[in-house]
Enzyme design. Structure first.
Site, PDB file in Angstrom:
ATOM      1  N   LEU A  74      22.866  14.500  75.911  1.00  0.00           N
ATOM      2  CA  LEU A  74      22.105  15.482  76.684  1.00  0.00           C
ATOM      3  C   LEU A  74      22.580  16.895  76.333  1.00  0.00           C
ATOM      4  O   LEU A  74      23.076  17.632  77.174  1.00  0.00           O
ATOM      5  CB  LEU A  74      22.249  15.216  78.182  1.00  0.00           C
TER       6      LEU A  74
ATOM      7  N   ARG B 104      29.315  12.176  76.298  1.00  0.00           N
ATOM      8  CA  ARG B 104      30.779  12.166  76.349  1.00  0.00           C
ATOM      9  C   ARG B 104      31.305  12.452  77.748  1.00  0.00           C
ATOM     10  O   ARG B 104      32.397  12.011  78.110  1.00  0.00           O
ATOM     11  CB  ARG B 104      31.334  13.187  75.355  1.00  0.00           C
TER      12      ARG B 104
ATOM     13  N   ARG C 152      19.842  11.475  63.894  1.00  0.00           N
ATOM     14  CA  ARG C 152      20.222  11.159  62.528  1.00  0.00           C
ATOM     15  C   ARG C 152      20.029   9.667  62.304  1.00  0.00           C
ATOM     16  O   ARG C 152      20.314   8.855  63.179  1.00  0.00           O
ATOM     17  CB  ARG C 152      21.686  11.533  62.274  1.00  0.00           C
TER      18      ARG C 152
ATOM     19  N   GLU D 121      17.386   8.301  53.816  1.00  0.00           N
ATOM     20  CA  GLU D 121      16.208   9.125  53.495  1.00  0.00           C
ATOM     21  C   GLU D 121      16.293   9.638  52.053  1.00  0.00           C
ATOM     22  O   GLU D 121      17.368   9.993  51.582  1.00  0.00           O
ATOM     23  CB  GLU D 121      16.144  10.316  54.456  1.00  0.00           C
TER      24      GLU D 121
ATOM     25  N   HIS E 244      10.766  12.725  58.824  1.00  0.00           N
ATOM     26  CA  HIS E 244      11.759  13.718  59.237  1.00  0.00           C
ATOM     27  C   HIS E 244      11.123  15.099  59.388  1.00  0.00           C
ATOM     28  O   HIS E 244      11.503  16.073  58.724  1.00  0.00           O
ATOM     29  CB  HIS E 244      12.929  13.778  58.254  1.00  0.00           C
TER      30      HIS E 244
END
Length: 298
Positions: free
Chosen positions: A138, A161, A217, A246, A264
Site C-alpha cells: 500500500l 511491511r 514486477r 519480458e 507492460h
C-alpha cells in the site's frame, strides 16, 4: 559536457534533450560520469567495473530493482528514479484489469468480432460491488488503486511491511489477505526481497473465485505456479501487465481465456512518459550542478 552512457535505446524525447547538454556515449568507458537506464534494466557488476568514473545512475522508471544499490553505495554512485509521476496511470491500468477480468471484457470483444452474437448472448460475468480487493503493497500506487476501487464499491484490505494509519483493513499475512480477497492486486516493489512472493501457497489461499492482478514486477509472481493454478481452476483468472521474462510471455498465458494480458503499458501515456523524462533530466542536472537530487534512491 559530462558524458552519459545509454546501454539500451531510449525514447527520442528523452535522448534528444540530453544530447544538447551531455555527450552521449554508446559504449562504457572511463569518460562516462552518468548512465540512464529504463526501469527494471539489470545493471551488472561487470558493467559497473567498466565505468570507473561513474557518478550517477538515473532510472527512467519507478522500479530500480535491477540496480545493485549496495555496490553503488560502496562506490559512491548516486541513483535516482521517477516516482509519483506514473502513479495515476499505473493505478488506472490496475483498475482496468479488475474490470476486464471481472466483466470478461476481452472475451466479450472477441465474441462480437467473431460474429458470435448472432448465435446467442454472451455468458454472464461478475459484478464488482460488494467484492474485496486485497492490495499487496500500500504505497503510492497501492493507495491510488484503493481510491479508484472504493468508488466501484469494493472493500479494501492490504498487506505490507507495516500497518498504516488508513481506513482499510490490514492483514498481517499474505495468505490471510489472499483468503479475504476476491481480487489480489500486486503493487509492491520488485527485487530479490519480493521474488515469487506470490507463490503456489498464496494462490491456493486466493481460491477458485479469486483473480490475481499484477501491475508491479513480473518477478513477484511465480509464473509456473500461476499457470498451474489457472489450469486446475485453483484460481478463476488473472490480469497481468508484467511478466517474469519480458518481452517473452509463456504460451500458456497467451492461450488462456482466463487471463487478460497487456504488454507492460502501466505508465505508457504521452503525458506520463514526458514527465518521467523531465524528472530524469532534472535529476542529472541537479547532480552535475552539485545540487540535491530531486528524487534520490541513494
Amino acid at each position: 559536457m559530462s558524458a552519459l552512457y545509454l546501454p539500451v535505446p531510449l525514447p527520442s524525447f528523452l535522448v534528444m534533450p540530453l544530447a544538447e547538454t551531455h555527450a552521449i556515449e554508446q559504449e562504457p568507458s572511463a569518460t562516462v560520469r552518468g548512465m540512464v537506464v529504463p526501469g527494471g534494466f539489470a545493471v551488472s557488476e561487470s558493467l559497473l567495473s567498466r565505468l570507473p568514473n561513474l557518478e550517477v545512475i538515473s532510472v527512467f522508471g519507478v522500479g530500480y530493482d535491477g540496480v545493485p544499490i549496495a555496490l553503488c553505495q560502496q562506490r559512491g554512485i548516486r541513483v535516482t528514479n521517477t516516482p509519483d509521476v506514473l502513479t495515476e496511470d499505473v493505478a488506472d491500468i490496475a483498475t482496468a484489469l479488475v474490470l476486464m477480468t471481472s466483466r470478461r471484457l476481452a472475451e466479450a470483444e472477441k465474441f462480437i468480432r467473431a460474429g458470435s452474437w448472432t448465435s446467442g448472448a454472451f455468458p454472464l460475468a461478475h459484478a464488482l460491488r460488494g467484492k474485496t480487493a486485497g492490495i499487496v503493497g500500500l504505497g503510492r500506487i497501492g493507495k491510488a488503486i484503493a481510491y479508484r476501487l472504493t468508488a466501484h464499491g469494493l472493500t479494501i484490505a492490504y498487506f505490507g511491511r507495516q500497518q498504516q494509519v488508513v481506513a482499510y483493513d490490514y492483514c498481517d499475512s499474505l495468505c490471510g489477505l489472499a483468503k479475504k480477497a476476491d481480487f489480489l492486486i500486486v503493487a509492491c516493489p520488485g527485487g530479490s526481497g519480493t521474488k515469487h512472493l506470490i507463490n503456489a501457497k498464496v494462490l491456493s489461499a486466493l481460491g477458485s473465485d479469486g483473480i490475481l492482478i499484477n501491475i508491479a514486477r513480473g518477478s513477484v509472481v511465480d509464473e509456473v505456479a500461476l499457470i498451474a493454478a489457472l489450469k486446475t481452476g485453483e484460481i478463476r483468472g488473472a490480469g497481468l501487465d508484467v511478466f517474469e521474462n519480458e518481452p517473452q510471455v509463456p504460451a500458456e498465458l497467451i492461450d488462456s481465456e482466463k487471463v487478460v494480458i497487456l504488454p507492460h503499458v502501466g505508465s505508457a501515456t504521452h503525458e506520463t512518459r514526458q514527465a518521467m523524462a523531465q524528472l530524469v533530466r532534472d535529476n542529472l542536472a541537479a547532480h552535475f550542478a552539485n545540487q540535491p537530487l530531486v528524487t534520490p534512491v541513494c
